[in-house]
Motif scaffolding. Structure first.
Motif, short mmCIF file in Angstrom:
data_model
loop_
_atom_site.label_atom_id
_atom_site.label_comp_id
_atom_site.label_asym_id
_atom_site.label_seq_id
_atom_site.Cartn_x
_atom_site.Cartn_y
_atom_site.Cartn_z
N LEU A 196 0.84 -1.20 0.00
CA LEU A 196 0.00 0.00 0.00
C LEU A 196 0.87 1.25 0.00
O LEU A 196 0.52 2.26 -0.64
N LEU A 197 2.00 1.19 0.70
CA LEU A 197 2.91 2.33 0.73
C LEU A 197 3.50 2.59 -0.65
O LEU A 197 3.59 3.74 -1.10
N LEU A 198 3.88 1.53 -1.36
CA LEU A 198 4.39 1.70 -2.72
C LEU A 198 3.32 2.26 -3.65
O LEU A 198 3.60 3.12 -4.49
N LEU A 199 2.09 1.79 -3.47
CA LEU A 199 0.99 2.32 -4.27
C LEU A 199 0.76 3.80 -3.96
O LEU A 199 0.52 4.60 -4.88
N LEU A 200 0.88 4.15 -2.69
CA LEU A 200 0.72 5.54 -2.30
C LEU A 200 1.77 6.42 -2.96
O LEU A 200 1.47 7.51 -3.46
#
Length: 329
Positions: free
Chosen positions: A215-219
């Motif tokens: 999710l952090l990478l997507l963010l």
């Protein structure tokens, strides 16, 4: 390449949204632990915010004056650098220095096209202040606050998709307040829903960490594309997951990263306010020493420890000193 990589992976707006959720969580915690009537609550917030804020305003203005007087080559449109041009615009907006401009700065408003003292991190202070103004009434009838916040946020998302022109106050009511309300609600869920934290304890640590990491990478990807309608809600969801996992004991207190961030968190507000003018001063010093417009990599890694230590020192003489004085009285 280092500069490009850093800019593409930056998510300043999303980090602020993450902080809005945390702010709502901890204000709810503080008010329930030790209830303050409206006057005492506002006085507490003023003492916490204004001493470092006003000091950062002074530091930003003095930095502009110093650069203009001692290094005018760093404040010109001639070489086509956007950083120089925007700093020059901020410098021009100080002349003449009017009471109206000072008043707008004190109220966290932008006097012209640049924030007072050329410190663009100030944009988040007005939403924070508006949330503080609403706290006594919102917490008095917190269920109504949740319902209204959810309805306003849904309308705000629709208005953003339709590109409706709304004021900054509208942005707060329709969007930013929703993130504060989420943090407030998270505290109530954690303390009143006995199944919430145990549910996080049942997750595999590996899969929980992997999910948060993805999710952090997507963010970061959404931030790079400036898709704030998606990155804002995702940042708030990450805040909820991170806080819940931490409170559920999925991260040990002895974790070195957690301990390091805890120490930085103590003076994080001062770090937030002071870092930008200090970065400019560090850059000016490096240009003066080398005689060239140094590249990003050399500048960033040299300035980072200097700025952090300087912010910690400024925290002691402004924010910490004000809090101690307030508690002493």
């Amino acid at each position: 390449m280092a500069f490009i990589g850093d800019m593409l992976s930056s998510a300043g707006y999303e980090v602020v949204i993450f902080f809005f959720v945390l702010s709502g969580f901890f204000i709810r915690y503080a008010q329930l632990k030790k209830h303050r009537p409206a006057f005492r609550f506002y006085l507490n917030r003023i003492v916490r915010i204004y001493p470092p804020y006003l000091a950062s305003l002074a530091l930003g203005v003095l930095t502009l004056y110093y650069v203009a007087a001692a290094h005018p080559n760093l404040m010109t449109n001639a070489i086509g650098r956007e950083f120089n041009a925007s700093r020059l615009a901020a410098w021009h907006e100080l002349h003449p220095l009017t009471l109206r401009a000072i008043g707008r700065a004190v109220l966290f408003l932008m006097p012209g096209k640049q924030f007072f003292g050329y410190n663009n991190v100030y944009w988040s202070l007005l939403p924070e202040a508006l949330f503080y103004l609403a706290v006594p009434l919102a917490f008095w009838r917190v269920r109504y606050y949740y319902s209204l916040s959810a309805a306003f946020y849904a309308f705000g998302m629709v208005a953003s998709v339709l590109h409706l022109n709304i004021s900054f106050l509208g942005d707060f009511l329709l969007l930013y307040n929703g993130y504060f309300a989420l943090g407030v609600g998270l505290y109530d869920v954690v303390t009143t829903r006995p199944r919430w934290l145990p549910a996080f304890r049942q997750f595999s640590g590996f899969w929980l960490a992997l999910g948060i990491g993805m999710l952090l990478l997507l963010l970061i990807g959404l931030a790079a594309l400036h898709l704030r309608l998606l990155s804002g809600p995702l940042a708030s969801a990450l805040a909820v997951l991170s806080v819940s996992a931490l409170l559920a004991g999925r991260v040990q207190r002895q974790n070195l990263l957690v301990r390091a961030f805890h120490e930085v968190g103590i003076f994080s507000f001062s770090l937030y306010l002071y870092h930008f003018p200090l970065l400019i001063l560090s850059y000016v010093a490096l240009v003066a020493l080398t005689g060239e417009l140094v590249n990003f990599t050399r500048y960033y890694w040299i300035a980072l420890p200097v700025v952090t230590v300087s912010c910690f020192a400024l925290y002691y003489v402004t924010e910490r000193a004000a809090v101690r004085y307030f508690r002493g009285t």
